[in-house]
Design a protein around this motif. Structure first.
Motif, short mmCIF file in Angstrom:
data_model
loop_
_atom_site.label_atom_id
_atom_site.label_comp_id
_atom_site.label_asym_id
_atom_site.label_seq_id
_atom_site.Cartn_x
_atom_site.Cartn_y
_atom_site.Cartn_z
N ALA A 54 -6.18 12.56 3.53
CA ALA A 54 -6.15 11.46 2.57
C ALA A 54 -6.30 9.91 3.14
CB ALA A 54 -4.84 11.34 1.61
N ILE A 55 -6.72 8.80 2.69
CA ILE A 55 -6.93 7.53 3.15
C ILE A 55 -6.72 6.66 1.95
CG2 ILE A 55 -8.26 5.68 4.23
CD1 ILE A 55 -9.78 7.78 5.87
N ASP A 56 -5.91 5.98 2.06
CA ASP A 56 -5.41 5.25 0.57
C ASP A 56 -5.14 3.46 0.95
OD1 ASP A 56 -4.92 4.91 -1.91
OD2 ASP A 56 -2.85 6.01 -1.76
N SER A 57 -5.26 3.16 -0.26
CA SER A 57 -5.00 1.46 0.20
C SER A 57 -4.61 1.01 -1.45
CB SER A 57 -5.89 0.74 0.67
OG SER A 57 -7.18 0.59 -0.31
N SER A 58 -3.52 0.04 -1.37
CA SER A 58 -3.29 -0.71 -2.57
C SER A 58 -2.71 -1.98 -2.52
CB SER A 58 -2.07 0.38 -3.29
OG SER A 58 -1.01 0.29 -2.45
N GLN A 78 -1.61 0.33 3.33
CA GLN A 78 -2.63 1.05 4.00
C GLN A 78 -2.35 2.27 4.39
OE1 GLN A 78 -6.12 -0.10 3.77
NE2 GLN A 78 -5.73 -1.91 2.83
N ALA A 79 -2.83 3.41 4.17
CA ALA A 79 -2.39 4.54 4.85
C ALA A 79 -3.10 5.83 4.90
CB ALA A 79 -1.24 5.14 3.68
N VAL A 80 -2.80 6.72 5.75
CA VAL A 80 -3.53 7.90 5.95
C VAL A 80 -2.65 9.10 6.16
CG1 VAL A 80 -3.34 7.54 8.60
CG2 VAL A 80 -5.25 8.78 7.69
N ALA A 81 -3.36 10.36 5.83
CA ALA A 81 -2.51 11.56 5.90
C ALA A 81 -3.17 12.40 6.75
CB ALA A 81 -2.03 11.82 4.68
N TRP A 82 -2.69 13.21 7.43
CA TRP A 82 -3.54 14.39 8.13
C TRP A 82 -2.64 15.76 7.88
CZ3 TRP A 82 -1.82 10.28 11.64
CH2 TRP A 82 -2.73 9.38 11.88
N THR A 93 1.92 11.69 7.89
CA THR A 93 1.28 10.41 7.13
C THR A 93 1.98 9.17 7.92
OG1 THR A 93 3.49 10.26 5.82
CG2 THR A 93 1.53 11.72 5.01
N VAL A 94 1.12 8.16 7.77
CA VAL A 94 1.43 6.84 8.34
C VAL A 94 1.11 5.89 7.22
CG1 VAL A 94 -0.47 6.59 9.86
CG2 VAL A 94 1.48 5.01 10.21
N ALA A 95 2.10 4.78 7.10
CA ALA A 95 1.64 3.69 6.05
C ALA A 95 2.09 2.35 6.61
CB ALA A 95 2.15 4.10 4.43
N ALA A 96 1.18 1.38 6.34
CA ALA A 96 1.69 0.09 6.86
C ALA A 96 1.66 -0.80 5.55
CB ALA A 96 0.42 -0.41 7.75
N PHE A 97 2.87 -1.53 5.45
CA PHE A 97 3.02 -2.46 4.23
C PHE A 97 2.91 -3.75 4.61
CE2 PHE A 97 4.84 1.78 3.67
CZ PHE A 97 4.33 2.11 2.20
N LYS A 98 2.51 -4.71 4.01
CA LYS A 98 2.67 -6.18 4.29
C LYS A 98 2.92 -6.79 2.98
CE LYS A 98 -1.05 -8.58 5.10
NZ LYS A 98 -2.25 -9.37 5.88
N LEU A 99 3.89 -7.86 3.06
CA LEU A 99 4.35 -8.51 2.06
C LEU A 99 3.55 -9.92 2.16
CD1 LEU A 99 8.00 -7.69 1.97
CD2 LEU A 99 6.29 -7.04 0.11
N THR A 100 2.73 -10.44 1.03
CA THR A 100 2.05 -11.64 1.23
C THR A 100 2.46 -12.83 0.51
OG1 THR A 100 0.52 -10.90 -0.29
CG2 THR A 100 -0.07 -10.08 1.68
#
Length: 198
Positions: A54-58, A78-82, A93-100
């Motif tokens: 999975a590759i995901d973004s939101s 932004q995230a990916v799962a293996w 899984t690894v997911a990066a979150f940024k508050l804008t």
């Protein structure tokens, strides 16, 4: 499909503050790595023997926590799962979150421990139970995965950016009650190695 929607809720709070902009995190297919410039963990390589599932973004607007002023924060993810069928089967899984907009992350308080990697504090928390309950989406489960699993979630932030990694390893439900501190420490060491931490 938004696989990773619950990760930020399970590991992180945020409150009001000003925001910074930078290059977005992303999965690089050529490098087989999740790249997150400016985040506490800037690079996580696809582990050997694992496959991308999975590759995901939101991007969504979220309410502040009760510890902050009334308002909202725009959070990008932004995230990916293996996963792998090797050994006991596993999902990573690894997911990066940024508050804008007008916010910053607060340090997590419900953890089992922490360590420092350079100037970054890496917090971690163990979990166990049904395999399907420990992954963001059941489509990530490896083929012939056992019903139960143990997991460790790693998290680190630098106020406006947060990165969360989870490593979930299958175990038989018969063996689950036998998991002790020794097994959890072995899991921690393995996860740190896979995420490129010391």
């Amino acid at each position: 499909m938004k696989y990773f929607a619950g990760i930020a809720i399970s590991f992180g709070l945020f409150s009001g503050c000003a925001a910074l902009q930078s290059e977005p995190a992303h999965y690089d297919n050529k490098q087989n790595a999740f790249l997150a410039p400016g985040f506490p963990m800037e690079r996580v390589n696809k582990p050997e023997g694992f496959n991308v599932v999975a590759i995901d973004s939101s991007s969504e607007v979220k309410d502040y926590t009760a510890t902050a002023e009334d308002g909202q924060a725009n959070e990008n993810m932004q995230a990916v799962a293996w996963n792998t069928t090797e050994d006991n089967t596993a999902v990573m899984t690894v997911a990066a979150f940024k508050l804008t907009i007008g916010s910053r992350y607060l340090e997590e308080t419900d953890t089992d421990g922490y360590t420092f990697q350079g100037r970054h504090k890496i917090q971690y928390k163990f979990s166990d139970g049904r395999f399907q309950d420990l992954v963001p989406d059941t489509s990530m489960l490896p083929h012939l995965a056992p019903d139960c699993a143990i997991s460790i979630t790693l998290g680190s932030n630098n106020e406006r950016k947060r990165i969360v990694g989870t490593y979930v390893e299958g175990v038989t439900c018969y063996d689950l009650p036998l998991i002790n501190d020794y097994h959890r420490e072995q899991l921690r060491q393995k996860a740190f190695r896979l995420f490129g931490l010391k």
